[in-house]
Design an enzyme around this catalytic site. Structure first.
Site, PDB file in Angstrom:
ATOM      1  CB  CYS A  50       2.474   2.086   4.764  1.00 11.70           C
ATOM      2  SG  CYS A  50       3.701   1.826   6.008  1.00 11.70           S
ATOM      3  N   GLY A  85       0.796  -1.231   0.000  1.00  9.62           N
ATOM      4  CA  GLY A  85       0.000   0.000   0.000  1.00  9.62           C
ATOM      5  C   GLY A  85       0.823   1.272   0.000  1.00  9.62           C
ATOM      6  CB  THR A 108      -9.778   0.727  -0.582  1.00  7.25           C
ATOM      7  OG1 THR A 108     -10.818   1.379   0.161  1.00  7.25           O
ATOM      8  CG2 THR A 108     -10.305  -0.577  -1.134  1.00  7.25           C
ATOM      9  N   GLY A 109      -7.660   2.279   1.777  1.00  6.36           N
ATOM     10  CA  GLY A 109      -6.729   3.365   2.063  1.00  6.36           C
ATOM     11  C   GLY A 109      -7.129   4.718   1.491  1.00  6.36           C
ATOM     12  CB  ILE A 122       2.800  14.601   4.298  1.00  5.95           C
ATOM     13  CG1 ILE A 122       2.266  13.226   4.703  1.00  5.95           C
ATOM     14  CG2 ILE A 122       3.282  14.582   2.848  1.00  5.95           C
ATOM     15  CD1 ILE A 122       1.072  12.746   3.897  1.00  5.95           C
ATOM     16  N   GLY A 175       1.411  19.649   8.045  1.00  6.61           N
ATOM     17  CA  GLY A 175       1.265  18.422   8.832  1.00  6.61           C
ATOM     18  C   GLY A 175       2.535  17.593   8.648  1.00  6.61           C
ATOM     19  CG  HIS A 201      24.313   8.542  32.216  1.00  6.73           C
ATOM     20  ND1 HIS A 201      23.810   9.771  31.876  1.00  6.73           N
ATOM     21  CD2 HIS A 201      25.662   8.667  32.307  1.00  6.73           C
ATOM     22  CE1 HIS A 201      24.816  10.632  31.770  1.00  6.73           C
ATOM     23  NE2 HIS A 201      25.960   9.995  32.029  1.00  6.73           N
ATOM     24  N   GLY A 245       0.640  23.289   3.489  1.00  8.62           N
ATOM     25  CA  GLY A 245       0.254  22.351   4.550  1.00  8.62           C
ATOM     26  C   GLY A 245       1.473  21.944   5.346  1.00  8.62           C
TER      27      GLY A 245
HETATM   28  C1  FAD Z   1       4.121  10.656   2.345  1.00  9.22           C
HETATM   29  C2  FAD Z   1       3.495   9.870   3.461  1.00  9.22           C
HETATM   30  C3  FAD Z   1       4.221   9.552   4.583  1.00  9.22           C
HETATM   31  C4  FAD Z   1       3.641   8.823   5.608  1.00  9.22           C
HETATM   32  N1  FAD Z   1       4.395   8.517   6.697  1.00  9.22           N
HETATM   33  C5  FAD Z   1       3.836   7.812   7.703  1.00  9.22           C
HETATM   34  C6  FAD Z   1       4.598   7.444   8.839  1.00  9.22           C
HETATM   35  O1  FAD Z   1       5.779   7.767   8.928  1.00  9.22           O
HETATM   36  N2  FAD Z   1       4.000   6.726   9.805  1.00  9.22           N
HETATM   37  C7  FAD Z   1       2.680   6.356   9.735  1.00  9.22           C
HETATM   38  O2  FAD Z   1       2.187   5.707  10.649  1.00  9.22           O
HETATM   39  N3  FAD Z   1       1.944   6.691   8.680  1.00  9.22           N
HETATM   40  C8  FAD Z   1       2.479   7.397   7.662  1.00  9.22           C
HETATM   41  N4  FAD Z   1       1.724   7.705   6.576  1.00  9.22           N
HETATM   42  C9  FAD Z   1       0.325   7.270   6.547  1.00  9.22           C
HETATM   43  C10 FAD Z   1       0.208   5.786   6.151  1.00  9.22           C
HETATM   44  O3  FAD Z   1       0.903   5.571   4.954  1.00  9.22           O
HETATM   45  C11 FAD Z   1      -1.246   5.395   6.022  1.00  9.22           C
HETATM   46  O4  FAD Z   1      -1.939   5.728   7.201  1.00  9.22           O
HETATM   47  C12 FAD Z   1      -1.358   3.910   5.773  1.00  9.22           C
HETATM   48  O5  FAD Z   1      -0.698   3.528   4.601  1.00  9.22           O
HETATM   49  C13 FAD Z   1      -2.828   3.504   5.673  1.00  9.22           C
HETATM   50  O6  FAD Z   1      -2.898   2.141   5.492  1.00  9.22           O
HETATM   51  P1  FAD Z   1      -4.149   1.451   4.815  1.00  9.22           P
HETATM   52  O7  FAD Z   1      -3.879  -0.013   4.861  1.00  9.22           O
HETATM   53  O8  FAD Z   1      -5.414   1.953   5.383  1.00  9.22           O
HETATM   54  O9  FAD Z   1      -4.166   1.954   3.293  1.00  9.22           O
HETATM   55  P2  FAD Z   1      -3.077   2.142   2.167  1.00  9.22           P
HETATM   56  O10 FAD Z   1      -1.709   2.050   2.665  1.00  9.22           O
HETATM   57  O11 FAD Z   1      -3.501   3.372   1.446  1.00  9.22           O
HETATM   58  O12 FAD Z   1      -3.301   0.885   1.228  1.00  9.22           O
HETATM   59  C14 FAD Z   1      -4.484   0.687   0.520  1.00  9.22           C
HETATM   60  C15 FAD Z   1      -4.191  -0.278  -0.623  1.00  9.22           C
HETATM   61  O13 FAD Z   1      -5.430  -0.643  -1.225  1.00  9.22           O
HETATM   62  C16 FAD Z   1      -5.245  -0.707  -2.626  1.00  9.22           C
HETATM   63  N5  FAD Z   1      -6.569  -0.545  -3.240  1.00  9.22           N
HETATM   64  C17 FAD Z   1      -7.376   0.540  -3.166  1.00  9.22           C
HETATM   65  N6  FAD Z   1      -8.542   0.290  -3.795  1.00  9.22           N
HETATM   66  C18 FAD Z   1      -8.462  -0.968  -4.278  1.00  9.22           C
HETATM   67  C19 FAD Z   1      -9.343  -1.787  -5.009  1.00  9.22           C
HETATM   68  N7  FAD Z   1     -10.589  -1.387  -5.318  1.00  9.22           N
HETATM   69  N8  FAD Z   1      -8.933  -3.027  -5.352  1.00  9.22           N
HETATM   70  C20 FAD Z   1      -7.683  -3.458  -5.008  1.00  9.22           C
HETATM   71  N9  FAD Z   1      -6.824  -2.730  -4.307  1.00  9.22           N
HETATM   72  C21 FAD Z   1      -7.209  -1.498  -3.935  1.00  9.22           C
HETATM   73  C22 FAD Z   1      -4.283   0.422  -2.924  1.00  9.22           C
HETATM   74  O14 FAD Z   1      -3.643   0.216  -4.172  1.00  9.22           O
HETATM   75  C23 FAD Z   1      -3.343   0.329  -1.742  1.00  9.22           C
HETATM   76  O15 FAD Z   1      -2.275  -0.539  -2.029  1.00  9.22           O
HETATM   77  C24 FAD Z   1       2.283   8.417   5.517  1.00  9.22           C
HETATM   78  C25 FAD Z   1       1.536   8.733   4.386  1.00  9.22           C
HETATM   79  C26 FAD Z   1       2.136   9.442   3.362  1.00  9.22           C
HETATM   80  C27 FAD Z   1       1.306   9.767   2.157  1.00  9.22           C
END
Ligand code: FAD
Length: 458
Positions: free
Chosen positions: A41, A39, A137-138, A178, A176, A437, A174
């Site tokens: 991450c 994903g 799906t993130g 990122i 935050g 320490h 922004g």
């Molecule tokens: C630049 C950046 C830096 C970050 N750094 C951190 C950090 O240091 N620490 C931290 O805790 N979090 C960090 N995050 C946040 C973190 O990446 C997300 O919170 C995390 O990835 C969410 O996980 P998730 O499993 O919900 O979804 P995602 O990681 O978004 O994964 C979802 C997956 O679902 C797939 N998908 C979507 N729809 C479909 C579909 N219909 N069919 C098949 N596949 C599908 C996508 O292709 C993707 O691979 C960061 C985010 C970004 C953008």
């Protein structure tokens, strides 16, 4: 038609961790992914950014080698090689997930999955069915109407980590996690960076003392910071970008090669069949209960598509809890008040629990302690004296309400506070816990001692 106990839609840190835990619990599991395993991450978020930040940190060390008594002549960098390393790290992590899927006997189905009624998911014309379907799906980069991303001059985080040429100037909208991580990275590489934040403080979710310290550190390192400011328009018709910025003092036009939009995320909830199945959504998030069940039996949602903090460790924890509940285990609902948040710019930021302002707004009588790294032996030896640890306790019962850190390596230190709070530790117990320490972690003990009027090294 293939039949599973569990189908997970999406393989981010929510989805793939859920699938592994399901398999451990003896459930026949499949995972569907349209891009790369791991994903955002592993491929576009946590991991590739930390690889870029590591390059920036090493480069900073080289540039300041003389501070450590070392001679490094003309430290320079190869921007494309830095990006290539980051992509290599991400690819390696994704391959690692591939291995884990195989090891745990999880079927990986490549393609875009669409939910259907009757507990089915369709991928490329084939239906897969399961007793339980978990949506993971993130999310993706959120686009503001005033800041449409063209992927070239106005970009999101994906392009920001794969540019083939380093921009000379960059506006980051922004501040935050990122936004400030990219600000630190690009500034270290030599790009002229301006951060524009709508709210009065950068890293606005953090304790105000942390925001102020980061702003000081950023300004010291040459990053320009504009708070209470809003980008209202971008003109990309010329060579670079002209951004119109509304500030308290009036309108300003800033020019840059690239504008990075880092204004948050948008859930991936479109075209995945939510409407057909009847799954309820509110303000961009799938509605779930404490066990991640949606309003339709047999369908669940976890991770960035739900309302909890959009963090990898939250997505994973939600997924584990969700399948343990499905498997009939006794589970406790997650405590979203005890989720650590980390930001990996320099200095790093790590925090958990209430900020001082939040505690006061709740009318709690508090004790606050603070210990600066300038008084820490390890920080002095490391040349990392910027920052502090701040702790907040309930004055009456000693409950550890909040812990806020800014400084080198603090993201590896916050787990102490998270665990302490989980175990309902009091300030007195932290104070009586021997810390090694010399370590940066002594600052936690000293900050607690400060709250109780017993600080030693100040
Ligand atoms: C630049 C950046 C830096 C970050 N750094 C951190 C950090 O240091 N620490 C931290 O805790 N979090 C960090 N995050 C946040 C973190 O990446 C997300 O919170 C995390 O990835 C969410 O996980 P998730 O499993 O919900 O979804 P995602 O990681 O978004 O994964 C979802 C997956 O679902 C797939 N998908 C979507 N729809 C479909 C579909 N219909 N069919 C098949 N596949 C599908 C996508 O292709 C993707 O691979 C960061 C985010 C970004 C953008």
């Amino acid at each position: 038609m293939s039949k599973y106990d569990i189908i997970v839609l999406g393989s981010g840190p929510g989805g793939y961790v859920t699938a592994i835990r399901a398999s451990q619990l003896g459930l026949k599991t499949a995972i569907i992914e349209k891009e790369s395993l791991g994903g955002v991450c592993l491929n576009w978020g946590c991991i590739p950014t930390k690889a870029l930040l590591k390059s920036a940190q090493v480069f900073e060390y080289l540039k300041h080698a003389e501070d450590y008594g070392l001679n490094v002549k003309d430290a320079s960098h190869d921007f494309c090689a830095v990006v290539k390393r980051s992509r290599g790290v991400a690819d390696g992590m994704s391959k690692g997930v591939q291995f884990l899927m195989k090891k745990n006997k999880i079927d990986v189905i490549n393609g875009f999955g669409t939910l259907k009624t009757g507990k089915k998911v369709e991928v490329d014309g084939t239906d897969y069915t399961a007793d339980h379907i978990i949506i993971a799906t993130g999310s993706r980069s959120r686009e503001l109407p005033s800041l449409p991303q063209d992927g070239k001059k106005v970009i999101g985080y994906r392009q920001a980590m794969t540019l083939d040429k380093q921009p000379k100037t960059m506006i980051i909208v922004g501040s935050g996690a990122i936004g400030v991580e990219f600000a630190y990275f690009y500034n270290s590489m030599g790009t002229d960076v301006t951060v524009v934040e709508y709210l009065p403080n950068i890293v606005p979710v953090e304790d105000e003392d942390i925001s102020k310290q980061l702003e000081r550190s950023f300004k010291k390192s040459g990053i320009k910071v504009m708070t209470s400011s809003e980008v209202t328009h971008v003109d990309t018709s010329g060579k670079g970008v002209k951004a119109t910025i509304k500030t308290k003092k009036g309108e300003e036009i800033l020019e840059a090669d690239i504008v990075l939009s880092a204004v948050g995320i948008k859930s991936n909830i479109e075209n995945i069949g939510l409407e057909d199945v009847g799954i309820a959504v509110d303000r961009d998030k799938i509605l779930v209960n404490d066990y991640y069940q949606t309003n339709i039996p047999g369908y669940y949602a976890i991770g960035d598509v739900t309302a909890g903090q959009a963090l990898a460790h939250v997505a994973s924890a939600e997924g584990i809890l969700c399948v343990e509940k499905i498997a009939g285990q006794h589970v406790e609902a997650l405590d979203y008040g005890n989720v650590p948040g980390c930001t990996y710019c320099s200095p790093e930021i790590a925090s958990v629990g209430l900020t001082e302002k939040q505690a006061k707004e709740q009318g709690i009588d508090i004790k606050v302690g603070k210990f600066p790294f300038s008084a820490s032996g390890k920080a002095s030896a490391s040349g990392a004296k910027d920052g502090f640890v701040k702790v907040i306790f309930d004055a009456k019962y000693g409950e550890w309400l909040g812990c806020h850190m800014i400084g080198a390596g603090v993201t590896d230190m916050i787990a102490e506070a998270v665990l302490g709070r989980k175990l309902e530790t009091t300030g007195h117990e932290v104070l009586k816990t021997i810390h090694p320490h010399p370590t940066m972690s002594e600052a936690v003990m000293e900050a607690v001692a400060d709250a109780y009027g017993e600080v030693i090294h100040l």
